[in-house]
Design an enzyme around this catalytic site. Structure first.
Site, PDB file in Angstrom:
ATOM      1  N   CYS A 195       3.058  -0.968  -8.907  1.00  0.00           N
ATOM      2  CA  CYS A 195       4.169  -0.884  -8.041  1.00  0.00           C
ATOM      3  C   CYS A 195       5.577  -0.672  -8.937  1.00  0.00           C
ATOM      4  CB  CYS A 195       4.041  -1.730  -7.096  1.00  0.00           C
ATOM      5  SG  CYS A 195       4.424  -3.425  -7.641  1.00  0.00           S
ATOM      6  N   GLY A 229       0.727  -1.056  -0.047  1.00  0.00           N
ATOM      7  CA  GLY A 229      -0.068  -0.042   0.104  1.00  0.00           C
ATOM      8  C   GLY A 229       0.896   1.119  -0.089  1.00  0.00           C
ATOM      9  N   SER A 230       0.215   2.248   0.489  1.00  0.00           N
ATOM     10  CA  SER A 230       0.782   3.567   0.463  1.00  0.00           C
ATOM     11  C   SER A 230       2.226   3.783   1.407  1.00  0.00           C
ATOM     12  CB  SER A 230       0.001   4.758   0.764  1.00  0.00           C
ATOM     13  OG  SER A 230      -0.593   4.773   1.948  1.00  0.00           O
ATOM     14  N   GLY A 274       2.645   6.365   3.592  1.00  0.00           N
ATOM     15  CA  GLY A 274       2.196   6.932   4.733  1.00  0.00           C
ATOM     16  C   GLY A 274       1.341   5.833   5.313  1.00  0.00           C
ATOM     17  N   GLU A 291       5.517  -3.182   1.383  1.00  0.00           N
ATOM     18  CA  GLU A 291       5.687  -2.765   0.223  1.00  0.00           C
ATOM     19  C   GLU A 291       4.972  -1.501  -0.017  1.00  0.00           C
ATOM     20  OE1 GLU A 291       4.741  -3.545  -4.387  1.00  0.00           O
ATOM     21  OE2 GLU A 291       4.861  -5.356  -3.293  1.00  0.00           O
ATOM     22  N   GLY A 308       1.630   2.703   5.265  1.00  0.00           N
ATOM     23  CA  GLY A 308       2.557   1.550   5.730  1.00  0.00           C
ATOM     24  C   GLY A 308       3.680   1.882   6.874  1.00  0.00           C
TER      25      GLY A 308
END
Length: 499
Positions: A272, A211-212, A214, A235, A216
Site C-alpha cells: 500500500c 483493499g481496493s 472500488g 484503507e 472499499g
C-alpha cells in the site's frame, strides 16, 4: 473452543442467517466487560500461537500467495510483534483518555462532577487484506487493536488465501480458549455476501477494511446508508508520491534510482506504500540510472489472477495516455508481472490529473519530469490523498516549503528514504486523505489505531459503583489520566477492572 469460522456460499439463502448468528454471538460475548489485563493476556497468547505454528502457516501462505517464504516468515514476526505491542498499549492505559473534573460551584455555570473516558464501541467487522496474509488479515492490526479496545471481532476472510485464513482462525480460536477469552470474542466468515451482510448488520458498530478503492467505496457507501450509519475505516488506494529535488539528483542520482527500483518492485509492488508517482528533475540522468538498476529485477507473480489482469490493464492504460512514454518494461512469461516504468511531464500530468492519478497495484511507477519549481508546484497541487509522501534532498537543502505542500496530502512524510515498510510504534501514522483512507485522522498502524474502536462516555455525578475503575477517586489502577486539568502520570498498580 472460542469463536467460530463459517464459509457462506455467495448467493445462498444461508448467508444472512449465518452472519446474523455470528454477529449476535459476538455481541453477547461479554468482551466489553473484560479487564485490560485479561485482554493483554489474550493478545500475547495469540502472538505465541502464530509463532508456534510459523512453519506450517508460512508453507500454506507461500502456496496460496506466491510470496517468498522469507517475506512471509518476516510477516509472522511482524504479526506477533503488533499483537504484543497492543498488549502493552492496553496495559499502559493512556489510550483511555481518562479525565476527571471535580465539581465546582464557584464556576458559572456551576460544574458538576464529570468523568470521561473511552469505552469499547461494540462488535467490529474486519475485512482482511490480500497483500499481507498475516499482518493485515485474520490476526492483523485491525483485529489486534479492536480486541485490545474490548471489542469482539468478526473477520471477513480474504478470498486470496482462504486455506491460510481458516488455519489461522483455528490456531487463534484455540489460543483464545486456552487463555480464557469469552466464547465468540473472535469469529470469521467467508464469502462476498457475508461481507455485505456484516456491514449492514445492526449490531456491527464499526468496520475496518483494507483493499481496493472500488470494493472499499461500495462498502463505505453501504455503511453510510444504514438506518444507523457506522464508522467505516477503510484503507483503499495510495500513490505515495516521491519528490526528488535537483540538488539531490545531482548529488547521487544512482543511489536514488537504485532505491526506487528496489522499493516499487518489492514483493511485486504489492504494498500500500509503494512509490507509484515520482517527480524528478529532467536532465539529471535519473531515467538511465533507473533502467540500469532495473536490469537485475525479474518479473514476479502477483497474488491473484485478478490482480495480474488488473495490473496488465492498468499498465497498458497508462502507457497509452497522451504524453506517456514507456521507459521500461521487463521481460515476463505467463502470469508474471514485469517491472514497468511510464514517464510523462509535469505539465501533462497537471492538465489531465484524473487520468494519471489512478493507482496501478503491482510493480509499476510513473515518472513525472519537471523543469523548475513552478512546474513541480502546479503538478503537486493536483495530488489527492496518500498514505505517504517522500522527499529526497541534498544535505543542507531547505525543503520546508516542499514539506508543507506534501503535508496537505500525506499522513506520513519520509525524508531521504522510501515509504515501503511501516514501523509499529506509538508515533506511527498510517492514514491519509481520500482515496488513501476514508478517515484521515485515524491510523491502521501504531498505538492510536485503537482509537477507531472506542467511543467517549462522560459520567456526570455518577455513583462510585457505576464508574469504571479507571475513573474512580484515588486512581486505584494508577493509569495516566487528567485530574482538574492537570496531567497525572502513571503509577504501577495491578489492573483488576473492566474497560
Amino acid at each position: 473452543m472460542s469463536g467460530r469460522h463459517t464459509v457462506v456460499a455467495d448467493g445462498s439463502t444461508e448467508a444472512s442467517a449465518e452472519v446474523d448468528a455470528t454477529v449476535r454471538a459476538a455481541a453477547a460475548s461479554g468482551v466489553d466487560r473484560t479487564t485490560r489485563a485479561e485482554r493483554a493476556t489474550w493478545l500475547r497468547a495469540l502472538a505465541g500461537a502464530v509463532e508456534h505454528h510459523r512453519d506450517e502457516l508460512v508453507a500454506i501462505a507461500h502456496d496460496e500467495t506466491h510470496l517468498s517464504e522469507a517475506r512471509l516468515g518476516g510477516e509472522v514476526v511482524r504479526t506477533a510483534t503488533q499483537l504484543r505491542f497492543f498488549a502493552g498499549v492496553v496495559e499502559e492505559g493512556s489510550y483511555l483518555e481518562a479525565t476527571v473534573d471535580p465539581p465546582d460551584a464557584r464556576l458559572l455555570p456551576p460544574r458538576p462532577d464529570l468523568r470521561r473516558m473511552l469505552r469499547p464501541i461494540g462488535p467490529v467487522a474486519v475485512f482482511a487484506a490480500s497483500n499481507f496474509p498475516f499482518a493485515f488479515s485474520v490476526l492483523g492490526n485491525d483485529t489486534a487493536s479492536a480486541l485490545a479496545a474490548g471489542c469482539p471481532v468478526v473477520v471477513k476472510a480474504h478470498p486470496g488465501h482462504p486455506r491460510l485464513s481458516r488455519r489461522v482462525a483455528e490456531v487463534a480460536l484455540a489460543a483464545l480458549a486456552d487463555a480464557g477469552a469469552p466464547a465468540d470474542a473472535l469469529s470469521s466468515v467467508e464469502g462476498l455476501d457475508a461481507g455485505v451482510e456484516l456491514v449492514g448488520h445492526p449490531l456491527v458498530a464499526a468496520v475496518g477494511f483494507t483493499g481496493s478503492l472500488g470494493g472499499g467505496r461500495a462498502l463505505f457507501d453501504l455503511a453510510a446508508a444504514r438506518p444507523a450509519p457506522i464508522p467505516f475505516y477503510g484503507e483503499l488506494g495510495s500513490l505515495n508520491p516521491v519528490v526528488v529535488t535537483r540538488p539531490a539528483a545531482e548529488a547521487d542520482v544512482e543511489a536514488i534510482a537504485t532505491g526506487l527500483a528496489g522499493s516499487f518492485t518489492r514483493d511485486g509492488g504489492q504494498y500500500c506504500t509503494k512509490p507509484g508517482l515520482v517527480f524528478m528533475p529532467d536532465g539529471t540522468g535519473f531515467e538511465e540510472a533507473l533502467c540500469e538498476a532495473l536490469g537485475t529485477v525479474g518479473a514476479q507473480r502477483l497474488l491473484t489472477d485478478g490482480m495480474a489482469t488488473a495490473f496488465t490493464d492498468g499498465a497498458e492504460r497508462l502507457a497509452g495516455l497522451d504524453g506517456a512514454e514507456l521507459v521500461w518494461r521487463g521481460a515476463a512469461e505467463g502470469a508474471d508481472a514485469p517491472a514497468t516504468v511510464v514517464a510523462t511531464d509535469a505539465t501533462t500530468l497537471a492538465a489531465a490529473a484524473d487520468a494519471w492519478l489512478q493507482e496501478c497495484f503491482g510493480p509499476l511507477t510513473v515518472l513525472v519530469r519537471y523543469r523548475d519549481d513552478d512546474e513541480l508546484d502546479a503538478a503537486l497541487a493536483s495530488l489527492e490523498g496518500s498514505l505517504t509522501a517522500s522527499i529526497h534532498h541534498a544535505p543542507g537543502e531547505d525543503v520546508t516549503a516542499l514539506a508543507g505542500k506534501l503535508e496537505r496530502v500525506a499522513g506520513r512524510l519520509v525524508f531521504n528514504g522510501w515509504p515501503t515498510g511501516v514501523a509499529i510504534a506509538w508515533a506511527q501514522h498510517h492514514g491519509g486523505g481520500w482515496p488513501a483512507t476514508t478517515a484521515s485522522v485515524h491510523t491502521s498502524v501504531g498505538a492510536t489505531a485503537i482509537r477507531r474502536f472506542l467511543t467517549p462516555v462522560a459520567y456526570q455525578d455518577a455513583p462510585a459503583a457505576v464508574l469504571p475503575v479507571e475513573l474512580r477517586d484515588g486512581n486505584p489502577l494508577g493509569i495516566p489520566r487528567r485530574e482538574d486539568g492537570i496531567p497525572i502520570p502513571a503509577v504501577n498498580r495491578d489492573d483488576t477492572s473492566p474497560a
